[in-house]
Design a protein around this motif. Structure first.
Motif, PDB file in Angstrom:
ATOM      1  N   TRP A 120       0.819  -1.211   0.000  1.00 45.45           N
ATOM      2  CA  TRP A 120       0.000   0.000   0.000  1.00 45.45           C
ATOM      3  C   TRP A 120       0.854   1.262   0.000  1.00 45.45           C
ATOM      4  O   TRP A 120       2.062   1.199   0.257  1.00 45.45           O
ATOM      5  N   TRP A 122       0.952   3.953   1.942  1.00 46.39           N
ATOM      6  CA  TRP A 122       1.167   4.824   3.116  1.00 46.39           C
ATOM      7  C   TRP A 122       2.619   4.862   3.610  1.00 46.39           C
ATOM      8  O   TRP A 122       2.962   5.639   4.501  1.00 46.39           O
ATOM      9  N   ASN A 199       4.037  -5.633   3.863  1.00 42.65           N
ATOM     10  CA  ASN A 199       2.699  -5.526   4.446  1.00 42.65           C
ATOM     11  C   ASN A 199       1.676  -5.786   3.330  1.00 42.65           C
ATOM     12  O   ASN A 199       1.651  -5.074   2.332  1.00 42.65           O
ATOM     13  N   GLU A 200       0.925  -6.866   3.496  1.00 40.92           N
ATOM     14  CA  GLU A 200      -0.194  -7.200   2.600  1.00 40.92           C
ATOM     15  C   GLU A 200       0.174  -7.269   1.110  1.00 40.92           C
ATOM     16  O   GLU A 200      -0.500  -6.683   0.256  1.00 40.92           O
ATOM     17  N   TRP A 270     -10.649  -8.012   7.800  1.00 43.43           N
ATOM     18  CA  TRP A 270     -11.117  -6.625   7.675  1.00 43.43           C
ATOM     19  C   TRP A 270     -12.552  -6.544   7.176  1.00 43.43           C
ATOM     20  O   TRP A 270     -12.806  -6.170   6.024  1.00 43.43           O
ATOM     21  N   ASN A 273     -13.538  -3.034   5.659  1.00 39.26           N
ATOM     22  CA  ASN A 273     -12.819  -2.743   4.407  1.00 39.26           C
ATOM     23  C   ASN A 273     -13.346  -3.596   3.261  1.00 39.26           C
ATOM     24  O   ASN A 273     -13.362  -3.172   2.120  1.00 39.26           O
ATOM     25  N   GLU A 315      -3.463  -9.264  11.730  1.00 36.87           N
ATOM     26  CA  GLU A 315      -4.210  -7.995  11.671  1.00 36.87           C
ATOM     27  C   GLU A 315      -5.693  -8.316  11.766  1.00 36.87           C
ATOM     28  O   GLU A 315      -6.164  -9.243  11.105  1.00 36.87           O
ATOM     29  N   TRP A 361      -5.165  -4.737  15.141  1.00 35.55           N
ATOM     30  CA  TRP A 361      -4.764  -3.513  14.406  1.00 35.55           C
ATOM     31  C   TRP A 361      -5.609  -2.375  14.951  1.00 35.55           C
ATOM     32  O   TRP A 361      -6.828  -2.359  14.714  1.00 35.55           O
ATOM     33  N   PRO A 386      -2.262   4.403   9.861  1.00 36.98           N
ATOM     34  CA  PRO A 386      -1.255   5.069   9.054  1.00 36.98           C
ATOM     35  C   PRO A 386      -1.862   6.256   8.319  1.00 36.98           C
ATOM     36  O   PRO A 386      -3.084   6.416   8.300  1.00 36.98           O
ATOM     37  N   GLN A 388      -2.757   6.980   5.505  1.00 34.57           N
ATOM     38  CA  GLN A 388      -3.742   6.878   4.408  1.00 34.57           C
ATOM     39  C   GLN A 388      -5.152   6.674   4.928  1.00 34.57           C
ATOM     40  O   GLN A 388      -6.106   6.505   4.147  1.00 34.57           O
ATOM     41  N   GLU A 389      -5.280   6.717   6.255  1.00 32.81           N
ATOM     42  CA  GLU A 389      -6.626   6.585   6.829  1.00 32.81           C
ATOM     43  C   GLU A 389      -6.843   7.615   7.932  1.00 32.81           C
ATOM     44  O   GLU A 389      -5.879   8.112   8.514  1.00 32.81           O
ATOM     45  N   TYR A 394      -9.246   2.834  13.213  1.00 36.71           N
ATOM     46  CA  TYR A 394      -9.159   1.507  13.845  1.00 36.71           C
ATOM     47  C   TYR A 394      -8.278   1.507  15.100  1.00 36.71           C
ATOM     48  O   TYR A 394      -8.124   0.472  15.744  1.00 36.71           O
TER      49      TYR A 394
HETATM   50  O1  LIG Z   1      -2.115  -3.353   6.407  1.00 36.94           O
HETATM   51  C1  LIG Z   1      -3.177  -2.732   6.524  1.00 36.94           C
HETATM   52  N1  LIG Z   1      -4.334  -3.397   6.625  1.00 36.94           N
HETATM   53  C2  LIG Z   1      -5.578  -2.794   6.959  1.00 36.94           C
HETATM   54  C3  LIG Z   1      -5.357  -1.502   7.684  1.00 36.94           C
HETATM   55  C4  LIG Z   1      -6.690  -0.844   8.028  1.00 36.94           C
HETATM   56  O2  LIG Z   1      -7.429  -0.571   6.881  1.00 36.94           O
HETATM   57  C5  LIG Z   1      -4.484  -0.597   6.839  1.00 36.94           C
HETATM   58  O3  LIG Z   1      -4.256   0.628   7.484  1.00 36.94           O
HETATM   59  C6  LIG Z   1      -3.138  -1.253   6.554  1.00 36.94           C
HETATM   60  O4  LIG Z   1      -2.634  -0.834   5.306  1.00 36.94           O
END
Ligand SMILES: O=C1NC[C@H](CO)[C@@H](O)[C@@H]1O
Length: 421
Positions: A120, A122, A199-200, A270, A273, A315, A361, A386, A388-389, A394
């Motif tokens: 992502w 961020w 991350n993800e 999530w 999301n 998470e 998270w 982070p 971007q939110e 959360y």
């Molecule tokens: O790794 C992540 N998973 C979900 C989080 C919350 O939306 C996000 O902030 C982050 O990028």
């Protein structure tokens, strides 16, 4: 052949983690900004970090999942400063922040999972690598609102030779680092639980094709193998969300984690999301959400059984009542959701299934949103969300007493299940 790690390292034994001769369960949180707080200057807030770790330890938290490196980017919703401002240029202050964090974790017998990239925007992440090496625009999906395009474009990272060479140079720089606080090499530090690829990381978007999936599987195996060639003592994990991050393709998730260089599986949950829950209509959407969530939680433990590896739910999260970002808003729904997640993990762990714990998270602690619109700006507190939110989406803050009580109780129950070799 690397010497066998000493007993203080977290290692895999069968389908469980073992540490110091006892079964080890992760009762953890996400503290993406832990290295930032640890910096000796600039954004560093070492006194806050010490307080946060003391608070987390008192709750029974034994693990934090942390961003190890960020990339300087023009994307609006990314953190600054960044660890690398350009290929080969590092902010030593932020790297010293990781040193301080690991030193403080070691004092508390806590461990860290360090992720070395980000799918992502961020923290710059894979998008920024592609901007450096292909010149493609680092387009922020928070601005373009086009996440499908963002994900499809980001998947080019896995097959881009120049981006991969730089990514490996960054990996080597961090994996081979000697802690400036303790004098200990990261490779010899049991406070590090595992390296994580990113991350993800996703293979692309939901329409990822055969080539993209094959490139993704290859990237995981080869990168995990590269890390293990540098550090034969620590585990490596992918940072995958599970099916949601595998184009809903169970075979892909299994194939991506089959390599012996991936020690354990990861997954994330999530509901909001993923459109399973509407916090503004909780009564209407709760049952359907829980049905999907419990299925998601269980199917990934079964995937872990298939591969014969442990799995960590690293998470999961839920927003505050009424989708509010206000720290004063109740967390009734979040507490109920956390309770259900903890219950399932505990039940399957107690049954001897390969679930090795959880990280919620995310830890906001003493951090507070600074702006009326809840968006982060450089110089503001770091919280669990982070940049971007919205800051408060959360995050679990130190004032969220009912949630902290649940976390503490579940950490205790997990610890009670552990203890057996
Ligand atoms: O790794 C992540 N998973 C979900 C989080 C919350 O939306 C996000 O902030 C982050 O990028």
């Amino acid at each position: 052949m690397a010497a066998a790690p000493d007993a203080a390292f977290v290692v895999v034994q069968g389908t469980h983690f073992v540490r110091n001769g006892q079964r080890y369960y992760v009762a953890g949180t996400n503290l993406w900004y832990g290295g930032y707080l640890g910096a000796p200057s600039g954004v560093g807030q070492r006194a806050r970090l010490v307080k946060e770790l003391d608070r987390l330890q008192a709750l029974g938290i034994n693990n934090v999942r942390v961003l190890a490196v960020s990339e300087k980017t023009d994307m609006k919703s990314a953190v600054s400063p960044a660890t690398t401002s350009a290929p080969g240029q590092y902010d030593e202050e932020l790297l010293k922040g990781l040193d301080f964090l690991l030193a403080e974790l070691g004092k508390r017998d806590m461990t860290a999972v360090l992720y070395l990239n980000n799918f992502w925007q961020w923290s710059g992440g894979m998008t920024q690598y592609l901007n450096w090496f292909t010149g493609s625009a680092a387009h922020d999906p928070n601005v373009s609102k086009d996440y499908e395009r963002f994900m499809a474009e980001n998947a080019r990272f896995y097959g881009n030779a120049n981006a991969q060479s730089e990514y490996r140079r960054v990996i080597a720089r961090i994996v081979k680092r000697v802690n400036s606080v303790t004098g200990k090499a990261y490779r010899d530090d049991p406070a590090l639980m595992a390296w994580q690829l990113a991350n993800e990381p996703r293979p692309g978007n939901a329409k990822a094709g055969k080539e993209q999936k094959a490139a993704y599987v290859r990237w995981i195996a080869e990168t995990a193998g590269y890390i293990r060639s540098l550090d034969g003592k620590h585990m490596v994990s992918s940072g995958s969300e599970g099916l949601a991050g595998s184009a809903e393709d169970g075979q892909l998730y299994l194939d991506a984690h089959r390599t012996p260089n991936i020690a354990y599986l990861t997954y994330h949950l999530w509901p909001k999301n993923w459109g399973w829950f509407d916090s503004k209509q909780p009564d209407k959407t709760w049952a359907g959400m829980m049905d999907k969530s419990l299925r998601y939680l269980n199917v990934h433990v079964d995937y872990a059984k298939t591969l014969g590896k442990p799995i960590v739910l690293e998470e999961f999260g839920m927003d505050r009542d009424g989708a509010s970002f206000d720290i004063a808003a109740p967390t009734t729904v979040r507490d109920r959701f956390y309770g259900e997640v903890f219950k399932l993990v505990q039940q399957r762990a107690a049954a001897g299934d390969p679930i090795a714990g959880w990280n919620f998270w995310a830890w906001g602690g003493a951090g507070r949103a600074a702006n009326a619109d809840y968006w982060w700006k450089p110089g503001n507190d770091f919280v669990g969300d982070p940049p971007q939110e919205e800051q408060g989406l959360y995050s679990v803050f130190d004032s969220d007493a009912s949630t902290l009580k649940l976390i503490q109780a579940s950490a205790q129950r997990l610890r009670a299940i552990g203890g057996k070799p």
